[in-house]
Write a protein that holds these residues in place. Structure first.
Motif, PDB file in Angstrom:
ATOM      1  N   THR A  75       0.837  -1.203   0.000  1.00  0.00           N
ATOM      2  CA  THR A  75       0.000   0.000   0.000  1.00  0.00           C
ATOM      3  C   THR A  75       0.871   1.250   0.000  1.00  0.00           C
ATOM      4  OG1 THR A  75      -1.777  -1.169   1.136  1.00  0.00           O
ATOM      5  CG2 THR A  75      -1.800   1.230   1.286  1.00  0.00           C
ATOM      6  N   LEU A  76       1.896   1.267   0.836  1.00  0.00           N
ATOM      7  CA  LEU A  76       2.805   2.415   0.889  1.00  0.00           C
ATOM      8  C   LEU A  76       3.601   2.559  -0.404  1.00  0.00           C
ATOM      9  CD1 LEU A  76       4.149   2.148   4.548  1.00  0.00           C
ATOM     10  CD2 LEU A  76       2.352   3.674   3.661  1.00  0.00           C
ATOM     11  N   ILE A  77       4.064   1.438  -0.956  1.00  0.00           N
ATOM     12  CA  ILE A  77       4.821   1.469  -2.208  1.00  0.00           C
ATOM     13  C   ILE A  77       3.996   2.104  -3.317  1.00  0.00           C
ATOM     14  CG2 ILE A  77       5.744  -0.006  -4.060  1.00  0.00           C
ATOM     15  CD1 ILE A  77       6.701  -1.925  -1.796  1.00  0.00           C
ATOM     16  N   ARG A  78       2.714   1.820  -3.352  1.00  0.00           N
ATOM     17  CA  ARG A  78       1.823   2.380  -4.374  1.00  0.00           C
ATOM     18  C   ARG A  78       1.419   3.823  -4.090  1.00  0.00           C
ATOM     19  NH1 ARG A  78      -1.260  -0.749  -7.829  1.00  0.00           N
ATOM     20  NH2 ARG A  78      -1.654   1.313  -8.669  1.00  0.00           N
ATOM     21  N   GLY A  79       1.877   4.382  -2.977  1.00  0.00           N
ATOM     22  CA  GLY A  79       1.582   5.773  -2.663  1.00  0.00           C
ATOM     23  C   GLY A  79       0.266   5.990  -1.940  1.00  0.00           C
ATOM     24  N   PHE A  80      -0.302   4.936  -1.363  1.00  0.00           N
ATOM     25  CA  PHE A  80      -1.549   5.044  -0.624  1.00  0.00           C
ATOM     26  C   PHE A  80      -1.274   4.923   0.866  1.00  0.00           C
ATOM     27  CE2 PHE A  80      -2.920   3.337  -4.778  1.00  0.00           C
ATOM     28  CZ  PHE A  80      -3.808   4.339  -5.138  1.00  0.00           C
ATOM     29  N   GLY A  81      -2.273   5.232   1.677  1.00  0.00           N
ATOM     30  CA  GLY A  81      -2.084   5.179   3.120  1.00  0.00           C
ATOM     31  C   GLY A  81      -2.892   4.142   3.849  1.00  0.00           C
ATOM     32  N   PHE A  82      -3.906   3.581   3.169  1.00  0.00           N
ATOM     33  CA  PHE A  82      -4.815   2.678   3.871  1.00  0.00           C
ATOM     34  C   PHE A  82      -5.158   1.471   3.011  1.00  0.00           C
ATOM     35  CE2 PHE A  82      -5.363   6.900   5.489  1.00  0.00           C
ATOM     36  CZ  PHE A  82      -5.337   6.704   6.863  1.00  0.00           C
ATOM     37  N   ALA A  83      -5.523   0.399   3.691  1.00  0.00           N
ATOM     38  CA  ALA A  83      -5.970  -0.813   3.010  1.00  0.00           C
ATOM     39  C   ALA A  83      -7.182  -1.352   3.752  1.00  0.00           C
ATOM     40  CB  ALA A  83      -4.857  -1.855   2.985  1.00  0.00           C
ATOM     41  N   ARG A  84      -7.980  -2.126   3.028  1.00  0.00           N
ATOM     42  CA  ARG A  84      -9.126  -2.786   3.652  1.00  0.00           C
ATOM     43  C   ARG A  84      -9.055  -4.265   3.309  1.00  0.00           C
ATOM     44  NH1 ARG A  84     -14.812  -3.714   2.113  1.00  0.00           N
ATOM     45  NH2 ARG A  84     -14.361  -2.573   0.206  1.00  0.00           N
ATOM     46  N   HIS A  85      -9.094  -5.067   4.331  1.00  0.00           N
ATOM     47  CA  HIS A  85      -9.033  -6.522   4.172  1.00  0.00           C
ATOM     48  C   HIS A  85     -10.372  -7.024   3.651  1.00  0.00           C
ATOM     49  CE1 HIS A  85      -9.488 -10.676   5.795  1.00  0.00           C
ATOM     50  NE2 HIS A  85      -8.293 -10.778   5.251  1.00  0.00           N
ATOM     51  N   GLN A  98       0.310 -21.412   3.979  1.00  0.00           N
ATOM     52  CA  GLN A  98       0.104 -20.471   2.885  1.00  0.00           C
ATOM     53  C   GLN A  98      -1.140 -19.646   3.167  1.00  0.00           C
ATOM     54  OE1 GLN A  98       0.657 -22.049  -1.146  1.00  0.00           O
ATOM     55  NE2 GLN A  98       1.115 -24.011  -0.189  1.00  0.00           N
ATOM     56  N   ALA A  99      -1.111 -18.405   2.696  1.00  0.00           N
ATOM     57  CA  ALA A  99      -2.290 -17.549   2.787  1.00  0.00           C
ATOM     58  C   ALA A  99      -2.503 -16.896   1.432  1.00  0.00           C
ATOM     59  CB  ALA A  99      -2.116 -16.481   3.857  1.00  0.00           C
ATOM     60  N   ASP A 100      -3.748 -16.816   1.057  1.00  0.00           N
ATOM     61  CA  ASP A 100      -4.168 -16.114  -0.147  1.00  0.00           C
ATOM     62  C   ASP A 100      -5.106 -15.020   0.344  1.00  0.00           C
ATOM     63  OD1 ASP A 100      -4.809 -15.369  -2.746  1.00  0.00           O
ATOM     64  OD2 ASP A 100      -6.337 -16.922  -2.953  1.00  0.00           O
ATOM     65  N   ALA A 101      -4.652 -13.764   0.283  1.00  0.00           N
ATOM     66  CA  ALA A 101      -5.413 -12.651   0.849  1.00  0.00           C
ATOM     67  C   ALA A 101      -5.704 -11.603  -0.219  1.00  0.00           C
ATOM     68  CB  ALA A 101      -4.625 -12.020   1.992  1.00  0.00           C
ATOM     69  N   ILE A 102      -6.830 -10.939  -0.070  1.00  0.00           N
ATOM     70  CA  ILE A 102      -7.188  -9.866  -0.986  1.00  0.00           C
ATOM     71  C   ILE A 102      -7.503  -8.611  -0.180  1.00  0.00           C
ATOM     72  CG2 ILE A 102      -8.816  -9.079  -2.753  1.00  0.00           C
ATOM     73  CD1 ILE A 102      -8.971 -11.894  -3.756  1.00  0.00           C
ATOM     74  N   TYR A 103      -6.933  -7.506  -0.628  1.00  0.00           N
ATOM     75  CA  TYR A 103      -7.116  -6.203   0.010  1.00  0.00           C
ATOM     76  C   TYR A 103      -7.443  -5.160  -1.051  1.00  0.00           C
ATOM     77  CZ  TYR A 103      -4.880  -7.799   4.347  1.00  0.00           C
ATOM     78  OH  TYR A 103      -4.576  -8.452   5.514  1.00  0.00           O
ATOM     79  N   THR A 104      -8.159  -4.131  -0.642  1.00  0.00           N
ATOM     80  CA  THR A 104      -8.251  -2.926  -1.461  1.00  0.00           C
ATOM     81  C   THR A 104      -7.298  -1.918  -0.839  1.00  0.00           C
ATOM     82  OG1 THR A 104     -10.074  -2.000  -0.160  1.00  0.00           O
ATOM     83  CG2 THR A 104     -10.664  -3.290  -2.117  1.00  0.00           C
ATOM     84  N   ILE A 105      -6.751  -1.030  -1.651  1.00  0.00           N
ATOM     85  CA  ILE A 105      -5.860   0.016  -1.165  1.00  0.00           C
ATOM     86  C   ILE A 105      -6.458   1.363  -1.549  1.00  0.00           C
ATOM     87  CG2 ILE A 105      -3.810  -1.443  -1.171  1.00  0.00           C
ATOM     88  CD1 ILE A 105      -2.992  -0.211  -3.821  1.00  0.00           C
ATOM     89  N   SER A 106      -6.224   2.385  -0.697  1.00  0.00           N
ATOM     90  CA  SER A 106      -6.794   3.694  -0.973  1.00  0.00           C
ATOM     91  C   SER A 106      -6.016   4.793  -0.248  1.00  0.00           C
ATOM     92  CB  SER A 106      -8.264   3.734  -0.550  1.00  0.00           C
ATOM     93  OG  SER A 106      -8.393   3.547   0.839  1.00  0.00           O
ATOM     94  N   PRO A 107      -6.151   6.032  -0.741  1.00  0.00           N
ATOM     95  CA  PRO A 107      -5.457   7.149  -0.108  1.00  0.00           C
ATOM     96  C   PRO A 107      -6.121   7.602   1.195  1.00  0.00           C
ATOM     97  CG  PRO A 107      -6.700   7.919  -2.005  1.00  0.00           C
ATOM     98  CD  PRO A 107      -6.811   6.422  -1.983  1.00  0.00           C
TER      99      PRO A 107
END
Length: 133
Positions: A75-85, A98-107
């Protein structure tokens, strides 16, 4: 009157639950854990999948924490500050978790109950010995 007060307190708690709810993994990295890598796939502009592997996890929560740390750093690498699991699936076969996780990222803080502040989470991951991307 007492019921109304209890209901009002419950509603207030529910409303504030949208704030950033989880800023750190649950605990220090397990003793002797081996973090086997992170694969990241951008599914859409703000939707990201993480596949992580580790040995020496105590249970599925340890590998889920690893995925969360990866998501926070990404999230930080992409220039955003927050994520939602959105979801995490975990599995263990012959000692390899193993884990397969999905998040959204946002400013900004996204709607939802399972949001993370990426900066705080990355710092906590480092302090707890859990690697990030």
């Amino acid at each position: 009157m007492r019921f109304a007060l209890i209901t009002a307190v419950g509603l207030t708690a529910a409303c504030t639950a949208q704030e950033v709810s989880r800023a750190a993994p649950r605990a220090l990295a397990p003793e002797g854990a081996s973090y086997e890598g992170i694969e990241t796939r951008l599914l859409d502009n703000d939707l990201v999948a993480f596949h992580v592997k580790m040995r020496g996890a105590r249970d599925g929560q340890d590998v889920a924490d690893y995925a969360e740390c990866a998501a926070a750093q990404y999230t930080l690498i992409r220039g955003f500050g927050f994520a939602r699991h959105l979801r995490t699936k975990t599995a263990e076969v012959s000692g390899l978790w193993q884990a397969d996780a999905i998040y959204t990222i946002s400013p900004a803080i996204p709607a939802g109950l399972r949001t993370i502040d990426a900066e705080v989470t990355v710092e906590n991951c480092r302090n707890n010995g859990i690697p990030t991307v």
